[in-house]
Design an enzyme around this catalytic site. Sequence first.
Site, PDB file in Angstrom:
ATOM      1  N   GLY A  73       0.803  -1.211   0.000  1.00 29.64           N
ATOM      2  CA  GLY A  73       0.000   0.000   0.000  1.00 29.64           C
ATOM      3  C   GLY A  73       0.840   1.268   0.000  1.00 29.64           C
ATOM      4  CB  THR A  74       3.830   2.254   1.964  1.00 32.72           C
ATOM      5  OG1 THR A  74       3.206   1.936   3.210  1.00 32.72           O
ATOM      6  CG2 THR A  74       4.701   3.486   2.127  1.00 32.72           C
ATOM      7  CD  GLN A  84      -7.416  -0.730   7.145  1.00 32.32           C
ATOM      8  OE1 GLN A  84      -8.184  -1.590   7.554  1.00 32.32           O
ATOM      9  NE2 GLN A  84      -6.140  -0.720   7.509  1.00 32.32           N
ATOM     10  CB  SER A 132      -1.875  -3.505   1.287  1.00 36.69           C
ATOM     11  OG  SER A 132      -0.871  -4.177   1.997  1.00 36.69           O
ATOM     12  CB  THR A 142      13.351  -9.352  -9.280  1.00 37.62           C
ATOM     13  OG1 THR A 142      14.577  -8.993  -9.920  1.00 37.62           O
ATOM     14  CG2 THR A 142      13.094 -10.837  -9.449  1.00 37.62           C
ATOM     15  CB  CYS A 150      -1.136  -0.223  10.467  1.00 36.29           C
ATOM     16  SG  CYS A 150      -2.252   1.000   9.881  1.00 36.29           S
TER      17      CYS A 150
END
Length: 385
Positions: free
Chosen positions: A71-72, A178, A198, A236, A325
């Site tokens: 997600g980041t 979420q 994510s 990769t 988180c």
Amino acid sequence: MNTVYLDNAATTRIAPEVLEAMLPFLKGEFGNPSSFHSFGSSQMEAIEKARGQVARLLGARSEEIYFTSGGTESDNQALRGAVKIDPDRKGIVTSAVEHPAVLETAKALEDEGCTLGVADVNNNGELDLDSLRELVNDKTAIVSIMAANNETGVIMPLKEAAEIAHKAGALFHTDAVQLVGKSPVDVHSLDIDLLSLSAHKLHGPKGVGVIYIKKGIELPPILTGGHQEKGVRSGTYNAPGIVGLGKAAELALTHLKDTVARERSLRESFEKRVLESCPGAFIVADDAANRLPGTVTVIFRGIESEAVLTLLDMQGIYASSGSACSTGSKNPSHVLYAMGVDYTQANSALRFSLSRYTTEEEIDRVVDLLSVVVERLRRISPYSE
Ligand code: PLP
């Protein structure tokens, strides 16, 4: 000791079917999917299958799905890419309750010369669309509004926000980390240009995610290198992770209806019983129009959330205080602050987040223990009324 895991908004357990799908790629099938030889390149078939599985969950086309490290990274690519498209559009507009992956990235880009507008939310943590409208203009490159908040579970009005962005000619991005797997998502009918998800929030592995990029949008990469993912995201291929994400997405879609019904019913029963058995407790965003089925933040007035968490932890019950988180930060939650919750109350906030594996017995155990713990702490708390 039997443990109860109610911190699924932070991360989830890997589904057994997901692990099984991943194992061959962690064992014998270790070739590089981009290699010329068949030992490596044969893995592309599994990667493409995973792309299709994720696309189905989002109502997208396979070619609109790009694998990332999570997600980041997807949030970073959305924002950092969008401000590079048109030199006359350097504006970012987001909301006050975004995850740091968006907020901190937006602030970093502001330091690099972009403009930043931050839209308000109301006391229920819902996006103020008028505030958003005022901030978006013909210099805006991207509007980024999360699909559901990781602390309160409040679901945002994506279609309306996308319309505001598009009226001004800006891209619309949503951090749906979420929401995906907890509510139906259809990127085309919601008119979403860019979306982040994510794997580890939907019973997949950590360190893998997706950025959905609507067909026709040329989003500049943030990682350059070996031209994987049509040059949009070099590096990769994480074949085991991608295959795991694909399986997790397939399972999320299969179980979606059940998950929503089950988590909602458990959460509602949890909330009702906590309010009855813990005097002074209240539910954050209780009056929001739309919340995630299985995420709730409760404020236990007059009690430090860390004390509750520690006592629960000693009994094998795992929850979190606010935005766990985003590291073990002790700062009061920016989300609760934006909603007008004062500092003391924000320090009394606990988040409980369910998954499709949460059982009624687990909820019973947590409610029973919470009432004892809260009562005990209230007796010794100097702040208690
Ligand atoms: N966005 C939201 C709303 C989240 O809850 C999280 C959780 O960690 C992230 C982004 C970051 O995702 P990841 O852990 O995959 O980098």
